[in-house]
Design a protein around this motif. Structure first.
Motif, PDB file in Angstrom:
ATOM      1  N   PRO A 266      41.516  83.723  76.934  1.00  9.71           N
ATOM      2  CA  PRO A 266      42.891  83.656  76.445  1.00  9.71           C
ATOM      3  C   PRO A 266      43.642  82.512  77.126  1.00  9.71           C
ATOM      4  O   PRO A 266      43.426  82.243  78.314  1.00  9.71           O
ATOM      5  N   PRO A 267      44.505  81.829  76.414  1.00 13.04           N
ATOM      6  CA  PRO A 267      45.209  80.675  76.995  1.00 13.04           C
ATOM      7  C   PRO A 267      46.255  81.090  78.011  1.00 13.04           C
ATOM      8  O   PRO A 267      46.929  82.112  77.858  1.00 13.04           O
ATOM      9  N   GLY A 268      46.396  80.271  79.054  1.00 16.97           N
ATOM     10  CA  GLY A 268      47.450  80.464  80.040  1.00 16.97           C
ATOM     11  C   GLY A 268      48.608  79.531  79.768  1.00 16.97           C
ATOM     12  O   GLY A 268      48.654  78.833  78.740  1.00 16.97           O
ATOM     13  N   VAL A 269      49.536  79.486  80.708  1.00 23.51           N
ATOM     14  CA  VAL A 269      50.698  78.616  80.551  1.00 23.51           C
ATOM     15  C   VAL A 269      50.268  77.151  80.536  1.00 23.51           C
ATOM     16  O   VAL A 269      50.844  76.330  79.814  1.00 23.51           O
ATOM     17  N   ALA A 270      49.259  76.808  81.312  1.00 26.28           N
ATOM     18  CA  ALA A 270      48.782  75.421  81.326  1.00 26.28           C
ATOM     19  C   ALA A 270      48.319  74.992  79.938  1.00 26.28           C
ATOM     20  O   ALA A 270      48.574  73.858  79.502  1.00 26.28           O
ATOM     21  N   GLU A 271      47.657  75.894  79.219  1.00 20.97           N
ATOM     22  CA  GLU A 271      47.220  75.570  77.859  1.00 20.97           C
ATOM     23  C   GLU A 271      48.405  75.482  76.904  1.00 20.97           C
ATOM     24  O   GLU A 271      48.394  74.659  75.970  1.00 20.97           O
ATOM     25  N   SER A 272      49.430  76.284  77.117  1.00 20.47           N
ATOM     26  CA  SER A 272      50.649  76.161  76.305  1.00 20.47           C
ATOM     27  C   SER A 272      51.245  74.763  76.457  1.00 20.47           C
ATOM     28  O   SER A 272      51.636  74.117  75.471  1.00 20.47           O
ATOM     29  N   LEU A 273      51.313  74.308  77.697  1.00 18.25           N
ATOM     30  CA  LEU A 273      51.862  72.979  77.968  1.00 18.25           C
ATOM     31  C   LEU A 273      50.991  71.893  77.343  1.00 18.25           C
ATOM     32  O   LEU A 273      51.500  70.934  76.743  1.00 18.25           O
ATOM     33  N   ASP A 274      49.667  72.047  77.471  1.00 25.00           N
ATOM     34  CA  ASP A 274      48.756  71.065  76.858  1.00 25.00           C
ATOM     35  C   ASP A 274      48.943  71.000  75.348  1.00 25.00           C
ATOM     36  O   ASP A 274      48.931  69.919  74.752  1.00 25.00           O
ATOM     37  N   TRP A 275      49.095  72.163  74.728  1.00 22.85           N
ATOM     38  CA  TRP A 275      49.238  72.211  73.265  1.00 22.85           C
ATOM     39  C   TRP A 275      50.525  71.522  72.837  1.00 22.85           C
ATOM     40  O   TRP A 275      50.536  70.706  71.914  1.00 22.85           O
ATOM     41  N   ALA A 276      51.615  71.840  73.521  1.00 20.71           N
ATOM     42  CA  ALA A 276      52.896  71.212  73.177  1.00 20.71           C
ATOM     43  C   ALA A 276      52.836  69.702  73.368  1.00 20.71           C
ATOM     44  O   ALA A 276      53.329  68.933  72.523  1.00 20.71           O
ATOM     45  N   GLN A 277      52.210  69.244  74.433  1.00 25.09           N
ATOM     46  CA  GLN A 277      52.120  67.808  74.680  1.00 25.09           C
ATOM     47  C   GLN A 277      51.229  67.126  73.641  1.00 25.09           C
ATOM     48  O   GLN A 277      51.504  65.990  73.219  1.00 25.09           O
ATOM     49  N   ALA A 278      50.166  67.816  73.213  1.00 23.54           N
ATOM     50  CA  ALA A 278      49.292  67.245  72.181  1.00 23.54           C
ATOM     51  C   ALA A 278      50.040  67.088  70.864  1.00 23.54           C
ATOM     52  O   ALA A 278      49.910  66.061  70.175  1.00 23.54           O
ATOM     53  N   LEU A 279      50.835  68.091  70.512  1.00 21.45           N
ATOM     54  CA  LEU A 279      51.619  68.007  69.275  1.00 21.45           C
ATOM     55  C   LEU A 279      52.621  66.856  69.343  1.00 21.45           C
ATOM     56  O   LEU A 279      52.785  66.096  68.375  1.00 21.45           O
ATOM     57  N   LEU A 280      53.275  66.703  70.475  1.00 27.06           N
ATOM     58  CA  LEU A 280      54.234  65.598  70.620  1.00 27.06           C
ATOM     59  C   LEU A 280      53.533  64.247  70.583  1.00 27.06           C
ATOM     60  O   LEU A 280      54.046  63.282  70.000  1.00 27.06           O
ATOM     61  N   ALA A 281      52.356  64.174  71.199  1.00 24.79           N
ATOM     62  CA  ALA A 281      51.627  62.907  71.207  1.00 24.79           C
ATOM     63  C   ALA A 281      51.227  62.470  69.801  1.00 24.79           C
ATOM     64  O   ALA A 281      51.112  61.272  69.512  1.00 24.79           O
ATOM     65  N   LEU A 282      51.028  63.446  68.914  1.00 23.57           N
ATOM     66  CA  LEU A 282      50.680  63.141  67.524  1.00 23.57           C
ATOM     67  C   LEU A 282      51.922  62.995  66.646  1.00 23.57           C
ATOM     68  O   LEU A 282      51.802  62.838  65.429  1.00 23.57           O
ATOM     69  N   GLY A 283      53.096  63.050  67.258  1.00 22.00           N
ATOM     70  CA  GLY A 283      54.334  62.872  66.517  1.00 22.00           C
ATOM     71  C   GLY A 283      54.721  64.048  65.656  1.00 22.00           C
ATOM     72  O   GLY A 283      55.469  63.886  64.675  1.00 22.00           O
ATOM     73  N   MET A 284      54.257  65.238  65.997  1.00 22.62           N
ATOM     74  CA  MET A 284      54.540  66.424  65.188  1.00 22.62           C
ATOM     75  C   MET A 284      55.759  67.162  65.728  1.00 22.62           C
ATOM     76  O   MET A 284      55.897  67.336  66.946  1.00 22.62           O
TER      77      MET A 284
END
Length: 318
Positions: A266-284
């Protein structure tokens, strides 16, 4: 500063102290209550709930180690980092692993430098050498390589993070008990090293195995849960200032639903942060099914979990 065998060497950094009730630690900030500690932690970017703030405050006020257990990604290590920064103390980290022993955690002698020193003494004495004096000169602070546990005693007051103690073996746990009890170690060739002010010790465990009761008895205990939805949104906004509130809420909601699924990891807070940063990096700016499918590798790390979630993306984001 050197110390002959059998003598005691103490070292400490002095901090301005203002602690109520009187505790064992000196630090640069005033902490009068769990609420004040929560404010200090928030000021350095760690959002603590009441349980975490109370456990941290009691560890400081009572001078007791704090043993933190919980699933990976619940903020155990980050708590130690936050406490060090909030209290104005240096952080010293010991990362435990299978097979770690006292030498790796405590100290070693710098053998190459000792050998060079002996050669220099021989050269200076034209071949003659006072063996007893030479031996004494080898075992001084100059040649002592401090590993994290010894460094914590020398540096105290400080925060000592013993990370993932559940990865170490029983023998290392037993060794650690003595250090926690006495805040001192004896080096046979050098003497005793004792902390004038005990370090604030934070131990973490992912519960891959049960830690012995003898260690837990010496500590205050706190089980860390994943943050609730509101606090996770706040963490995302705090750690990634350019993240919009709507996208932060979508990511946090999706992660909470992932944690409710039967996943291998299951994802932790670190994975939440990674996901949000990945979405921003793709301009989403929105987490929809297409965006989630492209970026699931940021939040899930097993192929079985990826397959299970991809089949349920619509319900995950509904």
């Amino acid at each position: 500063m050197t110390s002959a065998p059998g003598t005691t060497w103490t070292a400490a950094r002095i901090f301005r102290a203002d602690l109520r009730p009187t505790g064992a630690y000196h630090r640069r900030v005033t902490v009068e209550s769990p609420e004040k500690l929560a404010e200090a932690l928030e000021a350095v970017g760690y959002l603590a709930d009441d349980g975490i703030a109370t456990a941290g405050y009691l560890a400081v006020a009572l001078g007791r180690p704090l043993f933190c257990e919980g699933e990976p990604g619940t903020g155990k290590t980050s708590l130690a980092l936050g406490l060090a920064e909030a209290l104005g103390m240096p952080l010293i980290r010991l990362q435990c692993h299978e097979g770690i022993d006292a030498a790796q955690a405590l100290y070693e002698w710098d053998f190459p430098r000792q050998l060079l020193h002996l050669r220099a003494l021989e050269a200076a004495g034209d071949g003659g050498l006072d063996v007893e004096a030479a031996e004494q000169s080898l075992y001084t602070e100059r040649f002592l390589l401090s590993r994290p546990l010894l460094k914590a005693l020398q540096t105290a007051p400080c925060v000592l993070l013993v990370d993932e103690i559940d990865r170490a073996d029983d023998e290392f746990e037993a060794f650690l008990l003595q250090l926690l009890d006495e805040n001192a170690v004896t080096i046979p060739e050098f003497g005793e090293v004792r902390a004038e002010h005990p370090p604030l010790v934070v131990l973490t465990s992912n519960r891959t195995r049960e830690v012995h009761d003898a260690l837990k008895r010496r500590c205050l205990y706190h089980w860390l849960e994943h943050p609730d939805l509101g606090r996770e949104v706040e963490i995302l906004r705090r750690k990634i200032p350019r993240l919009g509130e709507a996208l932060a809420a979508q990511v946090a909601t999706a992660v909470h639903r992932l944690r409710a699924m039967e996943l291998l990891k299951p994802p932790g807070v670190a994975e939440s942060l990674d996901w949000a940063q990945a979405l921003l990096a793709l301009g989403m700016s929105e987490l929809d099914a297409a965006a989630a499918a492209r970026t699931l590798g940021s939040v899930l790390k097993y192929s079985e979990d990826l397959d299970r979630v991809r089949a349920k993306l619509d319900s995950l984001l509904a």
